[in-house]
Design a protein around this motif. Structure first.
Motif, PDB file in Angstrom:
ATOM      1  N   UNK A 118      65.557 -15.128   0.542  1.00 15.19           N
ATOM      2  CA  UNK A 118      65.437 -13.527   1.194  1.00 15.19           C
ATOM      3  C   UNK A 118      64.557 -12.630   0.104  1.00 15.19           C
ATOM      4  N   UNK A 119      63.522 -12.261  -0.685  1.00 12.70           N
ATOM      5  CA  UNK A 119      63.704 -11.260  -1.842  1.00 12.70           C
ATOM      6  C   UNK A 119      63.224  -9.580  -1.018  1.00 12.70           C
ATOM      7  N   UNK A 120      64.715  -8.987  -1.920  1.00 10.53           N
ATOM      8  CA  UNK A 120      63.842  -7.294  -1.500  1.00 10.53           C
ATOM      9  C   UNK A 120      63.066  -6.727  -2.970  1.00 10.53           C
ATOM     10  N   UNK A 121      61.555  -5.698  -2.359  1.00 14.36           N
ATOM     11  CA  UNK A 121      61.300  -6.123  -4.278  1.00 14.36           C
ATOM     12  C   UNK A 121      60.127  -3.973  -3.863  1.00 14.36           C
ATOM     13  N   UNK A 122      59.812  -3.451  -4.949  1.00 17.27           N
ATOM     14  CA  UNK A 122      58.856  -1.942  -4.220  1.00 17.27           C
ATOM     15  C   UNK A 122      57.900  -2.814  -5.154  1.00 17.27           C
ATOM     16  N   UNK A 123      58.102  -3.783  -5.780  1.00 16.12           N
ATOM     17  CA  UNK A 123      57.347  -3.802  -7.154  1.00 16.12           C
ATOM     18  C   UNK A 123      56.286  -5.041  -6.521  1.00 16.12           C
ATOM     19  N   UNK A 124      55.159  -4.872  -6.084  1.00 12.71           N
ATOM     20  CA  UNK A 124      54.524  -5.516  -6.049  1.00 12.71           C
ATOM     21  C   UNK A 124      53.702  -7.091  -6.542  1.00 12.71           C
ATOM     22  N   UNK A 125      53.830  -6.308  -7.696  1.00 14.14           N
ATOM     23  CA  UNK A 125      53.153  -7.507  -8.780  1.00 14.14           C
ATOM     24  C   UNK A 125      54.655  -8.865  -9.090  1.00 14.14           C
ATOM     25  N   UNK A 126      55.499  -8.505  -8.798  1.00 13.00           N
ATOM     26  CA  UNK A 126      56.996  -9.258  -8.788  1.00 13.00           C
ATOM     27  C   UNK A 126      57.074 -10.087  -7.487  1.00 13.00           C
ATOM     28  N   UNK A 127      56.477  -9.629  -5.962  1.00 10.98           N
ATOM     29  CA  UNK A 127      55.928 -10.463  -4.700  1.00 10.98           C
ATOM     30  C   UNK A 127      55.099 -10.860  -4.987  1.00 10.98           C
ATOM     31  N   UNK A 128      53.806 -11.145  -4.895  1.00  9.72           N
ATOM     32  CA  UNK A 128      52.839 -11.898  -5.716  1.00  9.72           C
ATOM     33  C   UNK A 128      53.266 -12.616  -6.362  1.00  9.72           C
ATOM     34  N   UNK A 129      54.345 -12.933  -7.344  1.00 10.89           N
ATOM     35  CA  UNK A 129      54.270 -13.863  -8.188  1.00 10.89           C
ATOM     36  C   UNK A 129      55.661 -14.669  -7.556  1.00 10.89           C
ATOM     37  N   UNK A 130      56.123 -14.269  -6.774  1.00  7.75           N
ATOM     38  CA  UNK A 130      57.934 -14.842  -6.094  1.00  7.75           C
ATOM     39  C   UNK A 130      57.518 -15.713  -5.000  1.00  7.75           C
ATOM     40  N   UNK A 131      56.319 -14.957  -4.400  1.00  4.88           N
ATOM     41  CA  UNK A 131      56.775 -15.805  -3.491  1.00  4.88           C
ATOM     42  C   UNK A 131      55.514 -16.426  -2.161  1.00  4.88           C
ATOM     43  N   UNK A 132      56.108 -17.150  -1.162  1.00  3.75           N
ATOM     44  CA  UNK A 132      55.455 -17.765  -0.817  1.00  3.75           C
ATOM     45  C   UNK A 132      54.719 -17.460   0.770  1.00  3.75           C
ATOM     46  N   UNK A 133      55.604 -16.177   1.033  1.00  2.18           N
ATOM     47  CA  UNK A 133      54.896 -15.220   2.259  1.00  2.18           C
ATOM     48  C   UNK A 133      55.395 -13.973   1.869  1.00  2.18           C
ATOM     49  N   UNK A 134      54.620 -12.932   2.191  1.00  3.65           N
ATOM     50  CA  UNK A 134      54.939 -11.556   1.764  1.00  3.65           C
ATOM     51  C   UNK A 134      54.818 -10.422   3.241  1.00  3.65           C
ATOM     52  N   UNK A 135      56.708  -9.782   3.390  1.00  8.36           N
ATOM     53  CA  UNK A 135      56.399  -9.123   4.092  1.00  8.36           C
ATOM     54  C   UNK A 135      56.177  -7.549   4.383  1.00  8.36           C
ATOM     55  N   UNK A 136      55.418  -7.577   4.249  1.00  5.09           N
ATOM     56  CA  UNK A 136      55.345  -5.670   4.103  1.00  5.09           C
ATOM     57  C   UNK A 136      55.616  -4.496   4.398  1.00  5.09           C
TER      58      UNK A 136
END
Length: 338
Positions: free
Chosen positions: A188-206
């Protein structure tokens, strides 16, 4: 199969509700990113999973076992903080080995596992250095190695890259994803950076205001935002209200309309004939921004300001401020939002 399950989790601090009935499941081996602005509750949710903050209501279970009341050290969860939280008086090897020493493992086993994890995070040759002798990126890799060496069931990362410069951050994003996939580690990765989330994630929880407002793949959330908030947070969407949509495109909609800047085609006025199947409107260029390989034009049309992104192919092709242009729209790219 659901591996980590969060059900009805709520938390308040004083009169402020930080988490409001959070329901979320994460599969084994999946990397899920909690994405949202500061104060939305994502770090508090991570601390609840780790056992560092007790929820007021709800439950957390791992592999079908309720861990809500367990002490942090009993959960089998590793956590990496933004601040690294390394011991300044210990060298790299001893920082990484700290958790294994607390488990009283044999010295030979500790040495073997530390050597393996040092190689995994590419810190060979730095084992005897103290924390102050390391760069920011190296310190974050030490913190990651310390969390991984104890072989956690789940890895939690709380904005671990936000203090690093862009080049190092991109490199560590790639390393984290490689390691996570290599170990098949539920993360589980926490960020406020949407680009980082899109690069890393299998799934994003907003998250917004202590609630989950949308979850899904990066592609689904970016191309089909569920609300104006998600559209605004996930990228630079053009969000039109009902009156603007009617004035610009002749559409009658009950809510709002989100249009991605890259889905609008811009041409010099009259250069291309209008496609009868696609709306085309006249506009004036206000100014442009150079975003590396993308040029973002800010244009006005019918008293509305829109953003339009195009590939930066040649400086000679730039449209000057005040230039008359045509905007071409593809209705299949329109996304209604509440």
């Amino acid at each position: 199969m659901d591996y980590l399950r969060i059900a009805g989790l709520s938390k308040t601090f004083g009169r402020t509700t930080v988490l409001d009935q959070i329901d979320c499941t994460i599969a084994e081996g999946e990397l899920v990113t909690l994405l949202g602005p500061s104060g939305c509750g994502k770090s508090t949710l991570l601390r609840c999973i780790a056992g560092l903050t007790a929820p007021d209501r709800g439950s957390i279970s791992v592999a079908g076992v309720d861990i809500t009341g367990m002490a942090p050290q009993q959960r089998g969860i590793g956590m990496v903080f933004q601040s690294y939280a390394l011991f300044p008086n210990l060298n790299v090897r001893d920082n990484i080995a700290f958790g294994l020493s607390m488990q009283r493992l044999p010295a030979t086993e500790i040495a073997r596992r530390v050597a393996d994890i040092v190689a995994l995070v590419e810190l060979q040759g730095h084992e005897t250095k103290l924390v102050h002798q390391l760069s920011g990126g190296q310190r974050q890799r030490v913190a990651l190695a310390r969390a991984l060496v104890v072989r956690p069931r789940i890895l939690l990362l709380d904005e671990p890259l936000s203090a690093l410069d862009a080049r190092i951050r991109k490199h560590l994003q790639q390393q984290i994803r490689r390691i996570q996939q290599q170990l098949k580690l539920t993360t589980v990765f926490v960020t406020h950076d949407q680009e980082e989330a899109m690069i890393l994630s299998d799934r994003i929880v907003v998250m917004e205001g202590g609630r989950i407002v949308q979850q899904g793949s990066a592609e689904a959330i970016y191309t089909r935002p569920a609300s104006a908030f998600v559209a605004g947070f996930m990228g630079s969407f053009n969000v039109l209200d009902g009156a603007q949509a009617s004035r610009l495109l002749g559409l009658q909609i009950p809510g709002q309309l989100a249009i991605r800047p890259e889905s609008i085609r811009i041409t010099a006025s009259g250069r291309l004939p209008q496609d009868p199947c696609q709306p085309c409107i006249a506009a004036i260029v206000k100014h442009h921004q150079l975003l590396g390989n993308v040029i973002r034009y800010h244009v006005t049309a019918q008293a509305c300001t829109l953003m339009v992104d195009t590939l930066n192919r040649s400086p000679a092709g730039l449209l000057a401020p005040g230039a008359a242009v045509d905007l071409h729209f593809d209705p299949t790219e329109f996304q209604p939002v509440p």
